[in-house]
Every structure is written in C-alpha cells, then in structure tokens.
Design an enzyme around this catalytic site. Structure first.
Site, PDB file in Angstrom:
ATOM      1  N   LYS A  12       0.859  -1.193   0.000  1.00  0.00           N
ATOM      2  CA  LYS A  12       0.000   0.000   0.000  1.00  0.00           C
ATOM      3  C   LYS A  12       0.888   1.232   0.000  1.00  0.00           C
ATOM      4  CE  LYS A  12      -4.199   0.067   0.666  1.00  0.00           C
ATOM      5  NZ  LYS A  12      -5.115  -0.365  -0.422  1.00  0.00           N
ATOM      6  N   THR A  57      -3.071  -5.455   0.736  1.00  0.00           N
ATOM      7  CA  THR A  57      -2.524  -4.098   0.906  1.00  0.00           C
ATOM      8  C   THR A  57      -3.410  -3.313   1.872  1.00  0.00           C
ATOM      9  OG1 THR A  57      -3.709  -3.041  -0.936  1.00  0.00           O
ATOM     10  CG2 THR A  57      -1.641  -4.162  -1.467  1.00  0.00           C
ATOM     11  N   ASP A  58      -4.686  -3.630   1.903  1.00  0.00           N
ATOM     12  CA  ASP A  58      -5.592  -2.952   2.836  1.00  0.00           C
ATOM     13  C   ASP A  58      -5.184  -3.224   4.284  1.00  0.00           C
ATOM     14  OD1 ASP A  58      -8.116  -1.351   3.014  1.00  0.00           O
ATOM     15  OD2 ASP A  58      -8.691  -3.076   4.251  1.00  0.00           O
ATOM     16  N   PHE A 162      31.505  29.562 -11.963  1.00  0.00           N
ATOM     17  CA  PHE A 162      31.515  28.429 -12.900  1.00  0.00           C
ATOM     18  C   PHE A 162      32.281  28.858 -14.150  1.00  0.00           C
ATOM     19  CE2 PHE A 162      29.661  25.422 -16.033  1.00  0.00           C
ATOM     20  CZ  PHE A 162      30.035  24.256 -15.389  1.00  0.00           C
ATOM     21  N   ARG A 179      27.871  34.087  -9.376  1.00  0.00           N
ATOM     22  CA  ARG A 179      26.513  33.740  -9.814  1.00  0.00           C
ATOM     23  C   ARG A 179      25.691  33.306  -8.604  1.00  0.00           C
ATOM     24  NH1 ARG A 179      26.701  27.515 -12.360  1.00  0.00           N
ATOM     25  NH2 ARG A 179      27.558  26.594 -10.480  1.00  0.00           N
ATOM     26  N   GLN A 222      28.749  20.309  -8.516  1.00  0.00           N
ATOM     27  CA  GLN A 222      29.401  19.023  -8.271  1.00  0.00           C
ATOM     28  C   GLN A 222      30.339  19.106  -7.061  1.00  0.00           C
ATOM     29  OE1 GLN A 222      28.827  20.366 -11.290  1.00  0.00           O
ATOM     30  NE2 GLN A 222      28.950  18.865 -12.952  1.00  0.00           N
ATOM     31  N   ASN A 248      20.003  22.091 -10.680  1.00  0.00           N
ATOM     32  CA  ASN A 248      20.634  23.412 -10.650  1.00  0.00           C
ATOM     33  C   ASN A 248      19.567  24.432 -11.036  1.00  0.00           C
ATOM     34  OD1 ASN A 248      22.356  25.551 -10.709  1.00  0.00           O
ATOM     35  ND2 ASN A 248      23.801  24.676 -12.190  1.00  0.00           N
ATOM     36  N   HIS A 250      18.636  27.447 -12.153  1.00  0.00           N
ATOM     37  CA  HIS A 250      19.370  28.550 -12.778  1.00  0.00           C
ATOM     38  C   HIS A 250      18.693  29.902 -12.531  1.00  0.00           C
ATOM     39  CE1 HIS A 250      21.668  25.503 -14.830  1.00  0.00           C
ATOM     40  NE2 HIS A 250      20.597  25.034 -15.443  1.00  0.00           N
TER      41      HIS A 250
END
Ligand SMILES: O=c1[nH]c(=O)c2[nH]c(=O)[nH]c2[nH]1
Length: 301
Positions: A12, A57-58, A162, A179, A222, A248, A250
């Site tokens: 579930k 599943t119940d 970067f 940045r 990274q 990332n 931006h």
C-alpha cells in the site's frame, strides 16, 4: 513460448497517517506518508490468481494506522523497522519488506510571541524520509536503513563561480566568477547499522548539509555536493554513503541595458526549466555492502 514472472512486490502506497499526542494541553503532531511493500514467494497470486499467501494491501494500511496508536510514532526509522518486522512475521511467504516513510514538518504558530499549544504551520525546510528494507527472520534477519531529506531548497546569492569548462561550437554559456547557486536538494544516506539515535543523527546531518552549502565557496554544484557529502561522512561514522540529486535552479541575470539601466548582479530571472541535474554518491572506501538498501529507490545514479 516460455515465460515466467520476474521481479515483483506489492503493498500500500502513501497512507497518510497523522498522529496527535494529546495527553497534555500541549499537543504534538507527527504527520507521515507511509508506503509498504512485500516481496517473496508470491508467484501464485500472479500466475494462477491464488491469493492464499497475500496479506492484503488494505491490511498493510490498517496496520500502519493501528501501530500509530498502539505503539506510537517515534523516529520514523523505528516506526518503519517495527512495521517491516511485523509484516514479515505476518506473511510467511514474504522474504523481504520495504517500508518508506516521509514526515511532513510542522512548527507551532507563535501567538503573542508564545508557541501555541495546538495550532501549527507547515514548515518549508525539507521533508525527512526513510526507506527500511528488512529481510529474513531470526538469526538471518538483516535490516537496511536509508534516510534522507528532500525539497530542501537553498540558495546562495554569491560565493559561486563556474568557469574553465570545456567548450565546443555549441557552447554559449559565459564564464562567471559570481553567480547565484540554488537547488532543491534531495539527499539520501545509508546507515551502516541500526544502533543509531535517529533523530539526533538526522538533525545533525541536515544542519551539516546546510552549513556546508553556506560555507563552501562553490566552483560547481558538483564540488559543493562532494564537500557536503564528505563532511557528513567525516563526522558521522554511522553513515556508509550519501547520495545526492540536485537540480541546478538557474538564475539568469536580466539584461536591463535596453532601458539604459545597469544590472550588477541584482535582478535575475528564475528559470523553471530546463535545469541542470547533478547527481553524485560520496562513499567510504571501507563501506559495508549495501545489500538491498537501495532496492526500488528511483531517481539516483
Ligand atoms: O555547477 C554547475 N555544474 C555544471 O556541470 C554546469 N553546467 C552548466 O551549464 N552550468 C553548470 N553549473
């Protein structure tokens, strides 16, 4: 034509279990999303339709709610281990149980500067999670715990560069020594064993991830992730490895020159997509074997 049943599991998904502790006027809330799955000798359920070995599943869902009352909800890792052991006990055909829990964080609302006893606001600082895999019984029992955090959205407005990257005829990205660096972090770490103070470990690792994100002068997402992961492994011997998935997010500087307005790193457009997706694992050289710890964990390299 010869065919056979391949890998399978059933359970579930996403039972939303909200446990209120109301023994005193100062209530406490634990807000969980619980998913369980069993794997093992369930061929007949698929190939002949015989459900004799299938714990529904119940029932799995009911157990999560009943245990929230009967056993209480402490650390999500303990709750998941308790459920996993129970499902293996209750289902002889199961060889393994996987229990995943997310916990949504609530903070008390401040009224006249005081924390209110029973009114809460959802906090936006990341969702805690755990994935527990239990296999075998008795002396054969093995338990794996992978805990983590997601939706941890962080940004630094400088301290990120970067440049020096490879260029070909399609490269247009300008090099930058200043940045915005932003991501919505997903981190999952695998514990070496289960004798862990789960809440303390989680709080410290989350704090460390945030602190390192702030402290590290970034030359790429990274390198930031590797630094964050190394700090966790250096200070938490109970962690064997840590995995990251980091979009990332931006932020592009807006060109205001058509309006004769200078923009020295002050107005950005937050781009929704596409986004860079940086994924990495930082692992101890002598890490224990992962076994089934990462079983059915999507979205990581
Ligand atoms: O931190 C980054 N890593 C990259 O690999 C990359 N690639 C890119 O275009 N921008 C960035 N930023």
């Amino acid at each position: 034509m010869a065919i056979h049943l391949g890998a399978n599991q059933y359970g579930k998904a996403e039972s939303r279990v909200v446990r209120i502790y109301r023994d005193t006027p100062r209530h406490q809330i634990r807000d969980l999303n619980v998913s369980s799955a069993l794997r093992g000798r369930f061929e007949d359920a698929h190939t002949t339709g015989d459900q004799a070995e299938v714990l529904p599943t119940d029932t799995q869902k009911n157990t999560a709610f009943a245990f929230a009352k009967e056993k209480g909800v402490g650390a999500i890792e303990d709750f998941a281990l308790t459920l996993g052991d129970h499902f293996l006990e209750a289902t002889p055909a199961a060889d393994g149980a996987r229990v995943e829990i997310e916990e949504y964080p609530w903070e008390r609302i401040l009224v006249d500067g005081q924390e209110h006893d029973h009114s809460f606001v959802r906090s936006g600082s990341g969702v805690r999670s755990t994935i527990v895999n239990v296999e075998g019984r008795g002396a054969e029992r093995r338990a794996h715990v992978v805990s983590g955090i997601h939706d941890l959205t962080v940004l630094k407005s400088t301290g990120s560069e970067f440049h020096g990257f490879r260029k070909d005829k399609y490269t247009t990205l300008p090099e930058t020594d200043d940045r915005i660096l932003a991501t919505s972090l997903v981190a999952r770490w695998r514990y070496d064993h289960t004798e862990v103070d789960w809440d303390k470990s989680y709080d410290e690792i989350k704090g460390l991830l945030l602190e390192q994100f702030a402290r590290i002068h970034s030359y790429a997402l990274q390198q930031t992730l590797y630094g964050m992961g190394s700090a966790v492994l250096e200070r938490h011997p109970e962690v064997a490895e840590i995995k990251f998935s980091a979009p990332n997010k931006h932020h592009f500087l807006v060109d205001l020159s058509p309006f004769a307005v200078e923009n020295p790193g002050e107005v950005f457009i937050a781009a929704d997509r596409p986004y860079g997706l940086i994924e990495a694992t930082v692992v101890r050289d002598d890490a224990t074997d992962a076994g089934s710890a990462w079983h059915a964990v999507p979205g990581f390299c």
